[in-house]
Design a protein around this motif. Structure first.
Motif, PDB file in Angstrom:
ATOM      1  N   MET A  74       0.867  -1.180   0.000  1.00  0.00           N
ATOM      2  CA  MET A  74       0.000   0.000   0.000  1.00  0.00           C
ATOM      3  C   MET A  74       0.904   1.230   0.000  1.00  0.00           C
ATOM      4  SD  MET A  74      -2.931  -1.144   2.740  1.00  0.00           S
ATOM      5  CE  MET A  74      -1.830  -1.898   3.939  1.00  0.00           C
ATOM      6  N   GLN A  75       0.715   2.110  -0.975  1.00  0.00           N
ATOM      7  CA  GLN A  75       1.581   3.277  -1.132  1.00  0.00           C
ATOM      8  C   GLN A  75       0.834   4.569  -0.834  1.00  0.00           C
ATOM      9  OE1 GLN A  75       3.381   3.392  -4.996  1.00  0.00           O
ATOM     10  NE2 GLN A  75       4.403   1.446  -4.740  1.00  0.00           N
ATOM     11  N   TRP A  76       1.610   5.590  -0.418  1.00  0.00           N
ATOM     12  CA  TRP A  76       1.059   6.924  -0.222  1.00  0.00           C
ATOM     13  C   TRP A  76       2.156   7.950  -0.438  1.00  0.00           C
ATOM     14  CZ3 TRP A  76       2.432   3.718   3.745  1.00  0.00           C
ATOM     15  CH2 TRP A  76       3.264   4.231   4.723  1.00  0.00           C
ATOM     16  N   ASP A  77       1.738   9.173  -0.760  1.00  0.00           N
ATOM     17  CA  ASP A  77       2.718  10.250  -0.969  1.00  0.00           C
ATOM     18  C   ASP A  77       2.290  11.557  -0.304  1.00  0.00           C
ATOM     19  OD1 ASP A  77       0.701  11.131  -2.624  1.00  0.00           O
ATOM     20  OD2 ASP A  77       1.899  11.088  -4.445  1.00  0.00           O
ATOM     21  N   ASP A  78       1.287  11.486   0.597  1.00  0.00           N
ATOM     22  CA  ASP A  78       0.875  12.655   1.368  1.00  0.00           C
ATOM     23  C   ASP A  78       0.232  12.185   2.671  1.00  0.00           C
ATOM     24  OD1 ASP A  78      -1.709  11.790   0.694  1.00  0.00           O
ATOM     25  OD2 ASP A  78      -2.000  13.358  -0.790  1.00  0.00           O
ATOM     26  N   ASP A  79      -0.064  13.121   3.567  1.00  0.00           N
ATOM     27  CA  ASP A  79      -0.599  12.744   4.876  1.00  0.00           C
ATOM     28  C   ASP A  79      -1.998  12.142   4.784  1.00  0.00           C
ATOM     29  OD1 ASP A  79      -1.659  15.226   4.178  1.00  0.00           O
ATOM     30  OD2 ASP A  79      -1.550  16.040   6.193  1.00  0.00           O
ATOM     31  N   GLN A  80      -2.781  12.558   3.814  1.00  0.00           N
ATOM     32  CA  GLN A  80      -4.107  11.971   3.630  1.00  0.00           C
ATOM     33  C   GLN A  80      -3.998  10.504   3.220  1.00  0.00           C
ATOM     34  OE1 GLN A  80      -6.527  13.908   0.676  1.00  0.00           O
ATOM     35  NE2 GLN A  80      -8.370  12.818   1.286  1.00  0.00           N
ATOM     36  N   GLY A  81      -3.080  10.216   2.323  1.00  0.00           N
ATOM     37  CA  GLY A  81      -2.855   8.827   1.917  1.00  0.00           C
ATOM     38  C   GLY A  81      -2.362   7.979   3.075  1.00  0.00           C
ATOM     39  N   ALA A  82      -1.502   8.555   3.934  1.00  0.00           N
ATOM     40  CA  ALA A  82      -1.016   7.831   5.112  1.00  0.00           C
ATOM     41  C   ALA A  82      -2.173   7.488   6.039  1.00  0.00           C
ATOM     42  CB  ALA A  82       0.033   8.660   5.844  1.00  0.00           C
ATOM     43  N   ALA A  83      -3.114   8.406   6.207  1.00  0.00           N
ATOM     44  CA  ALA A  83      -4.273   8.160   7.069  1.00  0.00           C
ATOM     45  C   ALA A  83      -5.133   7.022   6.516  1.00  0.00           C
ATOM     46  CB  ALA A  83      -5.097   9.437   7.218  1.00  0.00           C
ATOM     47  N   GLN A  84      -5.292   6.960   5.203  1.00  0.00           N
ATOM     48  CA  GLN A  84      -6.082   5.893   4.587  1.00  0.00           C
ATOM     49  C   GLN A  84      -5.405   4.537   4.771  1.00  0.00           C
ATOM     50  OE1 GLN A  84      -6.445   7.346   0.579  1.00  0.00           O
ATOM     51  NE2 GLN A  84      -8.237   8.599   1.054  1.00  0.00           N
ATOM     52  N   VAL A  85      -4.090   4.498   4.580  1.00  0.00           N
ATOM     53  CA  VAL A  85      -3.357   3.244   4.757  1.00  0.00           C
ATOM     54  C   VAL A  85      -3.412   2.820   6.227  1.00  0.00           C
ATOM     55  CG1 VAL A  85      -1.065   2.163   4.636  1.00  0.00           C
ATOM     56  CG2 VAL A  85      -1.875   3.590   2.749  1.00  0.00           C
TER      57      VAL A  85
END
Length: 94
Positions: free
Chosen positions: A72-83
């Motif tokens: 699971m990848q993310w590149d911003d704080d919103q993506g980190a919250a989803q992961v």
């Protein structure tokens, strides 16, 4: 996952810092650390024993730091919250 290891390099890549974490919430703790490191432009790798679980790298095509854990990848704080939500749901299902 009961134990993970995070390895990160200093900005000058002169030294590697290692942090071991154990316990039921170690993946969520690792994600929190990865997000802080991603937002501060540090490279890192996360291991579960000898198995690659994720890491952080710079993507020159998109001009962003990318983090990953369990594919699971993310590149911003919103993506980190989803992961993080997904990891917590996975932990609860065990």
């Amino acid at each position: 996952m009961k134990k993970v290891t995070i390895e990160t390099m200093s900005h000058c890549e002169a030294e590697v810092i290692v942090k071991d974490m154990e316990g039921e919430e170690c993946l969520v703790k690792a994600l929190n650390i990865l997000e802080r490191m991603r937002s501060n432009s540090f490279q890192a790798v996360v291991w579960g024993g000898d198995e690659y679980l994720g890491g952080i790298w710079y993507n020159p095509i998109h001009g962003r730091w990318i983090a990953e854990i369990l594919d699971m990848q993310w590149d911003d704080d919103q993506g980190a919250a989803q992961v993080k939500e997904q990891l917590q749901a996975m932990a609860e299902s065990y």
